[in-house]
Scaffold this motif. Structure first.
Motif, short mmCIF file in Angstrom:
data_model
loop_
_atom_site.label_atom_id
_atom_site.label_comp_id
_atom_site.label_asym_id
_atom_site.label_seq_id
_atom_site.Cartn_x
_atom_site.Cartn_y
_atom_site.Cartn_z
N PHE A 263 57.64 37.40 41.62
CA PHE A 263 56.72 38.47 41.67
C PHE A 263 57.49 39.74 40.88
CE2 PHE A 263 54.48 36.34 45.07
CZ PHE A 263 53.23 36.02 44.45
N GLU A 264 58.73 39.75 40.49
CA GLU A 264 59.48 40.74 40.16
C GLU A 264 59.27 41.87 40.80
OE1 GLU A 264 57.99 41.10 36.10
OE2 GLU A 264 58.51 38.87 35.79
N ILE B 162 49.10 39.93 49.31
CA ILE B 162 47.71 40.47 49.56
C ILE B 162 46.89 39.64 48.20
CG2 ILE B 162 45.92 41.73 49.54
CD1 ILE B 162 47.72 43.70 51.02
N PHE B 163 47.32 39.97 47.00
CA PHE B 163 46.35 39.63 45.81
C PHE B 163 46.76 38.02 45.56
CE2 PHE B 163 46.01 44.27 45.79
CZ PHE B 163 44.31 44.29 46.18
N HIS B 164 47.97 37.59 45.60
CA HIS B 164 48.46 36.47 45.18
C HIS B 164 48.84 35.51 46.28
CE1 HIS B 164 48.65 38.48 41.25
NE2 HIS B 164 49.28 39.14 41.92
N MET B 165 47.92 35.43 47.36
CA MET B 165 47.86 34.55 48.44
C MET B 165 48.30 33.06 48.10
SD MET B 165 48.37 34.56 51.69
CE MET B 165 48.10 36.04 52.22
N ASP B 166 47.57 32.51 47.20
CA ASP B 166 47.70 30.87 46.87
C ASP B 166 49.16 30.79 46.23
OD1 ASP B 166 47.01 32.56 44.68
OD2 ASP B 166 46.19 31.17 43.43
N LYS B 167 49.57 31.71 45.59
CA LYS B 167 51.06 31.56 45.02
C LYS B 167 52.00 31.69 45.96
CE LYS B 167 53.72 33.02 40.83
NZ LYS B 167 53.83 33.76 39.90
N VAL B 168 51.80 32.61 47.01
CA VAL B 168 52.77 32.96 48.07
C VAL B 168 52.92 31.55 48.86
CG1 VAL B 168 53.17 34.23 50.04
CG2 VAL B 168 52.38 35.39 48.23
#
Length: 193
Positions: A101-102, A110-116
């Motif tokens: 996520f740099e 919160i906004f990239h829960m799928d990637k996390v």
């Protein structure tokens, strides 16, 4: 074995919760609250290991945590896991998030829960550690991103085709379509128009 992984902010809002042992949702919420209160009341210069809360198994389990900026990363493990090994695993997880996520922040969770969750699954699955080499994890994430981008064009193709056909302005529907040696006869579709 890892029983649970929790990430919450300084106010106790859970940002990532993953249980590897079955608990009803109400108990999971109580475990997150209890864990937050156990971790929050500890001073920053005290070690990062403590006994698990009463809801998750008491002294049979350990809570191992790290506090980064506004987030607490907490791993609940049984007595077979090494405390220092789990601290290192938390460090690998956070550094991997940081690379993907740099300069990771709470909003990324919160906004990239799928990637996390995907990153977490590359590190831990079913309560067992899969990978600790950050370069391998990042390579798998980049491969997944490339795959998603290549499929993104294909998955949007049907919608683009339908809108292109709708936007064609033909005075009448052609009855025969000739493309080189290929001759296509179009049925009468006036009842559908």
């Amino acid at each position: 074995m890892i029983q649970a992984i929790m990430v919450f902010n300084n106010h106790g809002k859970p940002r990532l919760v993953r249980f590897y042992q079955r608990f009803p949702e109400e108990i999971q919420q109580q475990i997150v609250r209890e864990t937050f209160h156990l971790v929050l009341k500890r001073d920053d210069n005290i070690c990062n290991f403590l006994e698990g809360g009463s809801l998750i198994g008491g002294s049979d389990y350990k809570l191992i945590y790290r506090h980064y900026a506004t987030l607490y990363f907490v791993f609940c493990v049984d007595s077979s896991e090494s405390e220092l090994g789990i601290l290192d695993l938390i460090q690998v997880f956070v550094e991997t998030l940081d690379k993907c996520f740099e300069n990771v922040c709470e909003l990324d969770l919160i906004f990239h829960m799928d990637k996390v969750h995907y990153i977490l699954q590359e590190v831990v699955m079913g309560g067992m550690v899969l990978e600790t080499n950050m370069n391998e994890i990042v390579a798998q994430i980049e491969a997944q991103n490339r795959l998603e981008k290549s499929e993104g064009g294909l998955s949007a193709a049907p919608a683009r085709a339908v809108s292109a056909v709708k936007n064609i302005n033909l005075p009448e529907i052609p009855r025969n379509i000739n493309i080189g040696d290929l001759n296509i006869k179009v049925p009468n579709l006036s009842q559908f128009v």
